[in-house]
Scaffold this motif. Structure first.
Motif, PDB file in Angstrom:
ATOM      1  N   ALA A  14       0.838  -1.301  -0.013  1.00  0.00           N
ATOM      2  CA  ALA A  14      -0.032  -0.130   0.176  1.00  0.00           C
ATOM      3  C   ALA A  14       0.752   1.191  -0.213  1.00  0.00           C
ATOM      4  CB  ALA A  14      -0.986   0.004   1.065  1.00  0.00           C
ATOM      5  N   GLU A  15       2.142   1.206   0.646  1.00  0.00           N
ATOM      6  CA  GLU A  15       2.860   2.401   0.568  1.00  0.00           C
ATOM      7  C   GLU A  15       3.844   2.334  -0.704  1.00  0.00           C
ATOM      8  OE1 GLU A  15       5.780   2.918   3.819  1.00  0.00           O
ATOM      9  OE2 GLU A  15       4.419   1.591   5.231  1.00  0.00           O
ATOM     10  N   GLY A  16       3.330   1.724  -1.388  1.00  0.00           N
ATOM     11  CA  GLY A  16       4.319   1.553  -2.824  1.00  0.00           C
ATOM     12  C   GLY A  16       5.529   0.879  -2.741  1.00  0.00           C
ATOM     13  N   LEU A  17       5.840   0.108  -1.814  1.00  0.00           N
ATOM     14  CA  LEU A  17       6.804  -0.514  -1.884  1.00  0.00           C
ATOM     15  C   LEU A  17       6.969  -2.080  -2.716  1.00  0.00           C
ATOM     16  CD1 LEU A  17       7.923   0.065   1.855  1.00  0.00           C
ATOM     17  CD2 LEU A  17       9.065   0.923  -0.037  1.00  0.00           C
ATOM     18  N   GLU A  18       7.946  -2.746  -2.676  1.00  0.00           N
ATOM     19  CA  GLU A  18       8.013  -3.975  -3.526  1.00  0.00           C
ATOM     20  C   GLU A  18       7.336  -5.178  -2.648  1.00  0.00           C
ATOM     21  OE1 GLU A  18      12.000  -4.755  -5.094  1.00  0.00           O
ATOM     22  OE2 GLU A  18      10.942  -5.529  -6.714  1.00  0.00           O
ATOM     23  N   GLY A  19       7.526  -5.085  -1.563  1.00  0.00           N
ATOM     24  CA  GLY A  19       7.269  -6.420  -0.894  1.00  0.00           C
ATOM     25  C   GLY A  19       7.956  -6.268   0.388  1.00  0.00           C
ATOM     26  N   ILE A  20       8.318  -7.582   1.185  1.00  0.00           N
ATOM     27  CA  ILE A  20       9.351  -7.430   2.515  1.00  0.00           C
ATOM     28  C   ILE A  20      10.299  -8.674   2.319  1.00  0.00           C
ATOM     29  CG2 ILE A  20       7.228  -6.903   3.840  1.00  0.00           C
ATOM     30  CD1 ILE A  20       6.707  -9.913   4.359  1.00  0.00           C
ATOM     31  N   ILE A  21      11.116  -8.398   3.189  1.00  0.00           N
ATOM     32  CA  ILE A  21      12.268  -9.484   3.291  1.00  0.00           C
ATOM     33  C   ILE A  21      12.192  -9.833   4.769  1.00  0.00           C
ATOM     34  CG2 ILE A  21      14.672  -9.939   3.211  1.00  0.00           C
ATOM     35  CD1 ILE A  21      14.604  -8.841   0.657  1.00  0.00           C
ATOM     36  N   ALA A  22      12.187 -11.268   4.838  1.00  0.00           N
ATOM     37  CA  ALA A  22      12.124 -11.675   6.171  1.00  0.00           C
ATOM     38  C   ALA A  22      13.401 -12.453   6.567  1.00  0.00           C
ATOM     39  CB  ALA A  22      11.336 -12.896   6.392  1.00  0.00           C
ATOM     40  N   LYS A  23      14.208 -11.854   7.673  1.00  0.00           N
ATOM     41  CA  LYS A  23      15.640 -12.276   7.869  1.00  0.00           C
ATOM     42  C   LYS A  23      15.680 -13.475   9.323  1.00  0.00           C
ATOM     43  CE  LYS A  23      17.168  -8.566   5.627  1.00  0.00           C
ATOM     44  NZ  LYS A  23      17.994  -7.296   5.372  1.00  0.00           N
ATOM     45  N   ARG A  24      16.154 -14.397   8.786  1.00  0.00           N
ATOM     46  CA  ARG A  24      16.486 -15.338  10.029  1.00  0.00           C
ATOM     47  C   ARG A  24      17.111 -14.825  11.180  1.00  0.00           C
ATOM     48  NH1 ARG A  24      17.057 -21.177   9.990  1.00  0.00           N
ATOM     49  NH2 ARG A  24      16.837 -21.470   7.947  1.00  0.00           N
ATOM     50  N   LEU A  25      16.747 -14.852  12.298  1.00  0.00           N
ATOM     51  CA  LEU A  25      17.278 -14.020  13.508  1.00  0.00           C
ATOM     52  C   LEU A  25      18.710 -14.628  13.835  1.00  0.00           C
ATOM     53  CD1 LEU A  25      14.229 -13.629  15.840  1.00  0.00           C
ATOM     54  CD2 LEU A  25      15.273 -11.764  14.402  1.00  0.00           C
ATOM     55  N   ASP A  26      19.038 -16.028  13.694  1.00  0.00           N
ATOM     56  CA  ASP A  26      20.384 -16.432  14.028  1.00  0.00           C
ATOM     57  C   ASP A  26      21.292 -16.666  12.855  1.00  0.00           C
ATOM     58  OD1 ASP A  26      18.950 -18.443  13.052  1.00  0.00           O
ATOM     59  OD2 ASP A  26      19.249 -19.903  14.770  1.00  0.00           O
ATOM     60  N   GLY A  27      20.529 -16.082  11.610  1.00  0.00           N
ATOM     61  CA  GLY A  27      21.245 -16.218  10.421  1.00  0.00           C
ATOM     62  C   GLY A  27      22.631 -15.612  10.234  1.00  0.00           C
ATOM     63  N   VAL A  28      23.514 -16.203   9.590  1.00  0.00           N
ATOM     64  CA  VAL A  28      24.761 -15.341   9.373  1.00  0.00           C
ATOM     65  C   VAL A  28      24.693 -14.655   7.887  1.00  0.00           C
ATOM     66  CG1 VAL A  28      26.458 -16.892  10.557  1.00  0.00           C
ATOM     67  CG2 VAL A  28      25.856 -17.318   8.009  1.00  0.00           C
ATOM     68  N   TYR A  29      25.495 -13.682   7.631  1.00  0.00           N
ATOM     69  CA  TYR A  29      25.587 -13.116   6.352  1.00  0.00           C
ATOM     70  C   TYR A  29      26.154 -14.122   5.521  1.00  0.00           C
ATOM     71  CZ  TYR A  29      26.087  -9.522   2.552  1.00  0.00           C
ATOM     72  OH  TYR A  29      26.055  -8.788   1.589  1.00  0.00           O
ATOM     73  N   GLN A  30      25.884 -14.413   4.105  1.00  0.00           N
ATOM     74  CA  GLN A  30      26.320 -15.422   3.437  1.00  0.00           C
ATOM     75  C   GLN A  30      26.886 -14.666   2.186  1.00  0.00           C
ATOM     76  OE1 GLN A  30      22.876 -17.649   4.232  1.00  0.00           O
ATOM     77  NE2 GLN A  30      24.089 -19.506   4.154  1.00  0.00           N
ATOM     78  N   PRO A  31      28.083 -14.033   2.064  1.00  0.00           N
ATOM     79  CA  PRO A  31      28.543 -13.374   0.976  1.00  0.00           C
ATOM     80  C   PRO A  31      28.284 -14.111  -0.413  1.00  0.00           C
ATOM     81  CG  PRO A  31      30.277 -13.219   2.400  1.00  0.00           C
ATOM     82  CD  PRO A  31      29.151 -14.161   3.009  1.00  0.00           C
ATOM     83  N   GLY A  32      27.643 -13.491  -1.476  1.00  0.00           N
ATOM     84  CA  GLY A  32      27.502 -14.173  -2.667  1.00  0.00           C
ATOM     85  C   GLY A  32      26.454 -15.223  -2.944  1.00  0.00           C
ATOM     86  N   ALA A  33      25.695 -15.556  -1.770  1.00  0.00           N
ATOM     87  CA  ALA A  33      24.926 -16.665  -2.007  1.00  0.00           C
ATOM     88  C   ALA A  33      23.453 -16.272  -1.948  1.00  0.00           C
ATOM     89  CB  ALA A  33      25.117 -17.627  -0.732  1.00  0.00           C
ATOM     90  N   ARG A  34      22.654 -17.063  -2.669  1.00  0.00           N
ATOM     91  CA  ARG A  34      21.095 -17.013  -2.270  1.00  0.00           C
ATOM     92  C   ARG A  34      20.791 -17.879  -1.353  1.00  0.00           C
ATOM     93  NH1 ARG A  34      17.779 -14.087  -5.440  1.00  0.00           N
ATOM     94  NH2 ARG A  34      18.820 -14.223  -7.314  1.00  0.00           N
TER      95      ARG A  34
END
Ligand code: AMP
Length: 594
Positions: free
Chosen positions: A400-420
């Motif tokens: 409704a605010e004109g954004l694309e959607g949302i992203i959910a992030k796992r709370l204990d997830g690490v940052y995985q460079p280059g990975a989907r």
């Protein structure tokens, strides 16, 4: 090593099409290099003198290169150009003339000597620089042998194109140390944190496998960006990752910011290009709002409508991507930068820390009053929840605010460079089509076309996907409708920039889908389609078997194809191997509604 010896290796690589044979050739070459010349050789093989993310260019067009050649070889320009027309390749033409020319200056230069001159050549800028560049080139050409001259010219013109990817080089590093590819996963992981092939190679050459454990994020070397998986409902998200932080999916430009106190911040785009000069307002905002001596953060920059006090849609934000009149446009469409990641701060590496810890530290690193009209840098909004209904509500509010959607992030997830990876999950607007998302395709080439569009010299274009398992590209659609006149012209212009005189070896194309003009893998387009179907003329996912007579192949499983494909936009921010992969398309095919 002498540059002439490197040239012989390059020629062998050029004549080889099997990826495995190229890997072995590279490994053999790497074993012969000393530590000191290692990184330099790698950059030269990439047709450069610096890693890809450093914007060093040789800055010499074909015209000036020809000037250097005719000066060096005492040729008449017209005569040289006539031969060039016949041979059709500048490198080969230079080699042809070098064979007939001998000079008392001829010397077997080392790789390091040639490299040093090329760095000097690239550094010359401003008035009179073309003259100096031409002189450096001419001097080098008088000294080098014919084969070396062929490749020198191609390196300077940026047309070396040896047809192997960074991934093949990583494989070759493993072969260099272990005589097999067992080390590749570890090397690749390090490369995602420090995507500098020369640096990684030199570390491996000097310290072997042990060297990898010391590879950490470094300010001013961009880190490969993490990507999100897709799911289609709040319930699926909760099932997959439990409680998560839900953030808006801002539809602007992803930027990775590297900052060291006392120096201007450097901004990198998704494909690791430095784009700081384009966004002076973000650079200024970082200087004002960051609390750190050294930091690497990531976020999305999005245009702001001053009059209506709201964020702008992508089509307007994109106007900020420009090379000229930057300041004026920045006043008209200021950017707001929503930061969602902290990767490094003051000597500490945060990549392997859980998301919730990164977020907490991030919030402490940014000074902001959260005044959208006045500030530039903000921490992205987040809501922590494990309730599917709440997720759906946040999603609806975002749309409704004109954004694309949302992203959910796992709370204990690490940052995985280059990975989907599923530590991040995106939920995007679904369209009237059966497919939930758009598909990022690589442009393979185009047909001249008939009728009205012959005026543009392009009537249809062939697109495909990246098969990351095999380092190949396979087709999924030929698109001949749905573009505006302006888009056709733009596409033609972009294609001609990357034209190839034969089908690139990484492309798998059925005879029926061949095109008039081939284009090297460079252009990524976002494509919307109504449905993924199956077709025997497209090669994505297609398998072949020997025909009954045994003399030919026939289609065993049909490939994937797109129904009613249409162009959404050019994705300059993506590299060909960031395109949707075959595996992702297979998943989308299975998730298709109905
Ligand atoms: P993808 O790159 O296709 O996996 O889609 C995720 C993209 O969404 C990222 O590359 C970002 O550019 C963009 N994005 C927008 N908002 C966020 C956010 N809050 N967190 C992560 N990515 C975001």
């Amino acid at each position: 090593m002498k540059f002439s010896k490197l040239a012989v290796f390059i020629e062998k690589i050029e004549q080889t099409s099997s990826r495995l044979s190229i890997t072995h050739l590279l490994a053999e070459l790497f074993q012969k290099l000393s530590t000191g010349e290692f990184d330099k050789t790698i950059y030269l093989l990439q047709g450069r003198v610096t890693p890809l993310f450093e914007p060093t260019e040789f800055g010499m067009g074909e015209k000036n290169v020809i000037r250097g050649v005719v000066v060096a070889l005492h040729l008449e320009r017209k005569f040289f150009e006539q031969e060039y027309k016949k041979i059709g390749d500048l490198g080969l033409t230079v080699e042809h003339f070098k064979k007939q020319f001998s000079s008392f200056e001829e010397k077997d230069l080392s790789i390091q000597e040639v490299y040093k001159d090329l760095v000097d050549l690239a550094k010359k800028q401003g008035t009179g620089s073309q003259e100096s560049k031409t002189n450096i080139l001419a001097h080098l050409l008088r000294q080098l042998d014919p084969l070396s001259s062929r490749y020198l010219v191609r390196i300077i013109l940026g047309v070396l194109r040896l047809g192997f990817s960074d991934m093949t080089v990583l494989d070759a590093y493993s072969w260099m140390l272990k005589k097999d590819k067992s080390l590749r996963p570890l090397i690749e992981k390090a490369y995602h944190v420090r995507p500098d092939l020369g640096f990684i190679g030199a570390v491996l050459r000097e310290k072997g496998e042990k060297g990898l454990s010391n590879i950490h994020p470094t300010v001013f070397t961009p880190i490969l960006m993490m990507r999100a998986e897709r799911l289609s409902s709040g319930a699926e998200i909760v099932e997959k990752i439990g409680a998560s932080a839900i953030e808006p999916k801002y539809d602007g430009f992803r930027l990775q910011v590297h900052y060291k106190k006392g120096e201007p911040a450097r901004l990198y785009s998704r494909n690791l290009e430095e784009v700081s000069f384009m966004y002076p307002d973000v650079v200024e905002g970082i200087k004002k709002n960051i609390k750190a001596r050294e930091i690497i953060i990531e976020g999305e920059a999005i245009g702001y409508d001053i009059k209506r006090d709201r964020l702008l849609p992508f089509q307007q934000t994109v106007q900020r991507k420009r090379k000229y009149e930057i300041e004026a446009k920045a006043k008209e469409i200021p950017l707001k930068f929503f930061v969602f990641e902290l990767l490094y701060k003051d000597g500490s590496d945060y990549i392997n820390k859980p998301f919730s810890e990164r977020r907490k530290k991030l919030a402490k690193s940014i000074r902001t009053k959260n005044d959208i009209a006045k500030d530039t840098v903000f921490v992205a909004n987040e809501t922590i929840t494990d309730n599917p209904q709440e997720i759906e509500k946040i999603f609806a509010d975002a749309l409704a605010e004109g954004l694309e959607g949302i992203i959910a992030k796992r709370l204990d997830g690490v940052y995985q460079p280059g990975a989907r990876a599923s530590n991040w999950i995106k939920l995007k607007k679904s369209y009237s089509s059966k497919i939930e998302d758009t598909i990022d395709c690589v442009v393979f080439g185009y047909d001249f076309g008939k009728g009205k569009r012959t005026g543009f010299g392009i009537g249809a274009f062939l697109v495909g996907l990246f098969d990351d398992k095999r380092d190949k590209y396979a087709t999924i659609a030929k698109i001949g409708t749905g573009l505006t006149d302006e888009e056709w012209r733009e596409l033609r212009k972009r294609c001609d920039k990357f034209k190839s005189n034969k089908k690139p070896t990484a492309y798998e194309v059925d005879k029926q889908m061949e095109v008039d003009v081939w284009v090297n893998p460079s252009i990524v387009v976002e494509i919307q389609a109504d449905e993924i179907t199956r077709s025997s003329v497209h090669t994505a996912g297609r398998t072949l078997k020997a025909s009954k007579s045994g003399s030919a192949f026939e289609v065993d499983t049909s490939g994937y194809a797109l129904r009613f494909p249409r162009l959404v936009r050019f994705r300059e921010d993506k590299k060909p191997n960031d395109a949707t992969t075959l595996q992702e398309l297979k998943n989308m095919f299975q998730a298709q509604k109905g």
